[in-house]
Motif scaffolding. Structure first.
Motif: not given
Length: 256
Positions: A149-169, A204-208
């Protein structure tokens, strides 16, 4: 050189040129795969980076030229035409120099290429919408099949502009960890979870992805080394045969 040795050299050169033709076809085929593939990590880079597109065109061009040289080398060997053998030797030398130069440049630019690849993936994650885009579907496929999940870690997805704008998880559906019980698994888009403890893969997916690229680079390197060996043998045999041909006889050239 005796007549028997000339005959043996001629047919050995023909055989090597036939192998050279096959290797050229493999290089051209790989270039076409890089250009048109839409089911692997290459598709993500290919749509976002001009470098990958240019590299694919270069591979297609080199493969086509290699096939042409193999063809003309076969004709020069069978019909013992000195001008074709000399031209064949010169072109092989130029191709070999170009291959070595390209290999050296890629080796010393590997950190820059890695940095560019990382920026491409992170930018794609930030702008991910889940719409019908080849790169997004390919990245979903990568996360799903490589179980990451993500590139270095799942935390990369927290930068997604749709996720940042949404009030949902929200989280990437393709990140869904199949071993975690819960709702049905979707293959693409963004999914909603009731709690902040998202059921996603933790790595994250970087290693794979780097492992996948290294495995494929090994195949490419093996092909290039095989081509280089055939080129050297072809140069040696063509020079020996060219020296053995005392006089050019253009009547040997086939008429069509």
């Amino acid at each position: 050189m005796g007549k028997g040795c000339i005959t043996v050299t001629k047919y050995f050169l023909f055989l090597f040129n036939l192998l050279f033709f096959v290797f050229g076809a493999l290089i051209m085929g790989f270039g076409l795969w890089v250009l048109f593939d839409n089911q692997s990590f290459i598709a993500v880079l290919q749509e976002s980076s001009d470098t990958v597109k240019v590299a694919s065109y270069i591979l297609i061009g080199v493969g086509s030229l290699t096939m042409a040289m193999g063809f003309f080398g076969c004709i020069g060997a069978i019909y013992e035409i000195r001008c074709l053998l000399g031209l064949y030797f010169t072109c092989l030398l130029l191709i070999l120099i170009a291959q070595v130069t390209a290999g050296v440049l890629i080796y010393f630019q590997r950190d820059r290429l890695k940095y560019e690849m990382s920026n491409i993936i992170k930018g794609m994650i930030i702008n991910y919408t889940g719409q019908n885009k080849t790169t997004e579907h390919t990245w979903d496929y990568i996360q799903r099949t490589m179980k990451c999940c993500g590139w270095t870690s799942p935390g990369n997805w927290s930068e997604n502009f749709l996720i940042k704008k949404s009030t949902q998880n929200l989280y990437s559906c393709s990140c869904r960890n199949e071993s975690v019980p819960g709702t049905d698994i979707k293959v693409e888009g963004l999914c909603e979870h009731l709690s902040t403890d998202l059921p996603v893969y933790e790595t994250g997916c970087m290693t794979s992805v780097e492992k996948w690229l290294l495995e494929n680079c090994g195949v490419i390197l093996g092909i290039c080394v095989g081509v280089a060996v055939v080129e050297l043998l072809g140069m040696i045999l063509s020079m020996c045969l060219c020296k053995s041909v005392v006089q050019e006889d253009y009547t040997k050239v086939p008429k069509y």
